[in-house]
Design a protein around this motif. Sequence first.
Motif, short mmCIF file in Angstrom:
data_model
loop_
_atom_site.label_atom_id
_atom_site.label_comp_id
_atom_site.label_asym_id
_atom_site.label_seq_id
_atom_site.Cartn_x
_atom_site.Cartn_y
_atom_site.Cartn_z
N UNK A 53 16.66 19.98 51.17
CA UNK A 53 18.07 19.98 51.57
C UNK A 53 18.99 20.39 50.42
N UNK A 58 22.47 21.99 51.67
CA UNK A 58 22.93 21.08 52.71
C UNK A 58 23.31 19.74 52.09
N UNK A 59 22.89 19.55 50.86
CA UNK A 59 23.17 18.31 50.14
C UNK A 59 23.35 18.70 48.67
N UNK A 78 32.64 24.67 50.37
CA UNK A 78 31.99 24.60 51.69
C UNK A 78 31.77 26.00 52.25
N UNK A 79 32.74 26.87 52.05
CA UNK A 79 32.64 28.24 52.57
C UNK A 79 31.55 29.04 51.83
N UNK A 82 28.20 27.76 52.86
CA UNK A 82 27.84 28.27 54.20
C UNK A 82 27.43 29.73 54.12
N UNK A 83 28.13 30.49 53.26
CA UNK A 83 27.80 31.92 53.11
C UNK A 83 26.41 32.08 52.50
N UNK A 85 23.89 30.04 52.79
CA UNK A 85 22.90 29.74 53.84
C UNK A 85 22.82 30.85 54.88
N UNK A 86 23.98 31.34 55.28
CA UNK A 86 23.94 32.33 56.37
C UNK A 86 23.33 33.66 55.94
N UNK A 91 16.09 28.48 57.64
CA UNK A 91 15.54 27.12 57.78
C UNK A 91 14.57 27.05 58.96
N UNK A 110 21.66 34.38 66.94
CA UNK A 110 22.75 33.57 66.40
C UNK A 110 23.07 33.79 64.92
N UNK A 111 22.08 33.77 64.01
CA UNK A 111 22.42 33.98 62.59
C UNK A 111 23.06 35.35 62.34
N UNK A 113 25.07 36.92 64.42
CA UNK A 113 26.46 36.86 64.87
C UNK A 113 27.34 36.36 63.73
N UNK A 114 26.77 35.43 62.96
CA UNK A 114 27.54 34.91 61.81
C UNK A 114 27.74 35.98 60.74
N UNK A 162 17.45 37.51 59.73
CA UNK A 162 18.45 38.06 58.81
C UNK A 162 17.81 38.52 57.49
N UNK B 1 32.38 35.10 68.12
CA UNK B 1 31.12 34.36 68.19
C UNK B 1 31.35 32.91 68.63
N UNK B 287 23.24 24.47 59.04
CA UNK B 287 22.12 25.09 58.32
C UNK B 287 22.10 26.61 58.51
N UNK B 288 22.55 27.03 59.70
CA UNK B 288 22.55 28.48 59.95
C UNK B 288 23.70 29.19 59.24
N UNK B 289 24.66 28.39 58.74
CA UNK B 289 25.73 29.01 57.95
C UNK B 289 27.13 28.83 58.48
N UNK B 291 30.57 26.70 58.78
CA UNK B 291 31.24 25.63 58.04
C UNK B 291 31.63 24.55 59.04
N UNK B 385 22.83 16.70 56.50
CA UNK B 385 21.46 16.18 56.46
C UNK B 385 21.25 15.08 57.51
#
Lengths: 232, 392
Positions: A53, A58-59, A78-79, A82-83, A85-86, A91, A110-111, A113-114, A162, B1, B287-289, B291, B385
């Motif tokens: 994690x 994520x942590x 946070x942004x 997220x970027x 991870x995306x 995962x 889905x990934x 689309x992000x 991705x 989306x 997890x997928x990204x 926020x 988590x």
Amino acid sequence: MSKILIETKHMTKYYPTGEGKFTALQDINLSFEKGEFAGLVGPSGSGKTTLLNIIGSLDTQSEGEVIVLGKEVSTLSARQSAALRSKHIGFIFQTYNLLPVYNVYENVELPLLLLKMSTEERKKAVMEALEWVGLTDKLKSRPNQLSGGQGQRVSIARAMVKKPQIVLADEPTANLDTENSLHILDTMLKINRETGTTFVFSTHDQKVVNYLNRVITLVDGKKAKDDLKVSV
Amino acid sequence: MILKLAYKNILGNGWRSLINVIILSIVLTGMIWMQGLYDGWGRIARRQMIAWQFGSGHYEQVNYDKYDSFTLDKSNAALSPEMEKQVADGKAVPILYSAGVIYPQGRMTPVVIKGIPTQQSILAIPTEYLKIADKSAPVIPVIIGKQMAKSTRLSEGDQFTMRWKDIYGVFNAYDVVIAKVMNTPVPTTDVAQVWMDYDKLNEVKALNNSATLIVLKDKPVNSDLGSDWRYLSTDDSMAGTDAMISAKRVGGYVIFTLLLFLAMVAIFDTQILSIFKRRKEIGTLIALGLTKRQIIRLFTLEGTLYMLLGTVFTGIFGMPLFLYFGIKGYSMPVDVSSYNIAGMSDSIKCYYSPIMIISTFLIVMLVTVFASWLPTARIARMKATDALLGKV
């Protein structure tokens, strides 16, 4: 030349408890290079999932440094997190975590689309990912219409679609029978070899351990062993 | 989306989504219908008041106080030459008021006697029945309204004695005959009112071409007619009726605010349940990204989509109801003719103005967005988590 994608330096993670703190990970020093097929093994509560994690942003760690793709994850907003991870991290979860209202195609899409890819690009990538896992005939199926093995293969396709640099797989075979587990592992190993994606597993499944080219053993939140195997 | 995700999730929510949409649709339909009813009532009342009592505005003699009957006998002034010309041109109609008493079958009933020219065409009162063919005839024709006829138990052709005071304070009385019982929807032209010829009332009051009110066909260019008169527009005249409709409207709002509150509780509840049920999905999306802010937006959008779908349902299922009450009208379930409220005697045709529809929609929309957003505070507090493990 080897390229380090993930590096932890004196990394410690503890959780505050009523009386003090519980240390989940202590002074972890690790690095993972591009193309590794590595695993964190150890008994329940040894800190495997916590480490995954933190690597997956994520942590965050309590002390020390965790550098993923050149970025210290605890300093990311946070942004930015997220970027990261995306774009770069896929995962795979023990319980697949597919979205129940989406069909197979949409779950894998889905990934993308992000990442704001065009419809054509998305379609091509989704079909390619589903070909890797051999599920092109299940495009319209809902997660509840799939077997456990198929669900996890969709989960792998979603993680890989991705083309991330890192895939973090938390107990990916824990809910599968032997045949499906081996099938899944073969698929992931094939992807690892074809794309050079770094896989980091958390597992206590011996079948998975047999496939790994590096096994890091955690005991009570500490790194006990770090064994490099020659080949599977 | 996010929109696509929200739409899919709403479909995936199945019957729970349907119930929310139906409740919202009922609330929206009810609110629009209720407001349409009050707006329709206001429009009918205004139309009737213009047609039967106030025209496009009127002048009132300055001494006249509609709440004080003792002012009636001194509330008159002679028409100016300019106003006489307007009356002659059919652009204005003078009305003279007098306090009076009638004695139908020996009973005594105080009334307001109103003199109106028989040839006027501005007001809907059937004044042609007031024409006196023989000026020396001892019986004067009068018109009364249906409510008045009912309360005094009089009908067309009945004769009775009517008494009044002239400007010198001398009592005078005549026998009158009911030439017409008119069906007027405006209580203030009916209840305790006796209509007679303007010239005759002037004559018996020892006045000459004097009036209490001058009702206008069109809005005046210059509303100043000197110190004897004050001008009242249709809006001024309607103020009392408008205030009453507003008061009724507030009562209706209370009911629909309660309904709206129930709908919001349903949405709030669905959102809470949804967040609880979908915590693993929330973790997966992180997890997928995505926020947390994007996920909050997703959940809020889902709630808002309920509202939009509710609007579509309202359009489909509420439209026949709106059309029915807009064309056919709403008839009061009980006889309200004795309530003496303007605009209520006929069936009320609902009126749905675009502004009313849009404002109602926006109010419900804002409340829905708020009710959808409020529970998402839990998402902001959620750890990714924990969410992945299905913990809140």
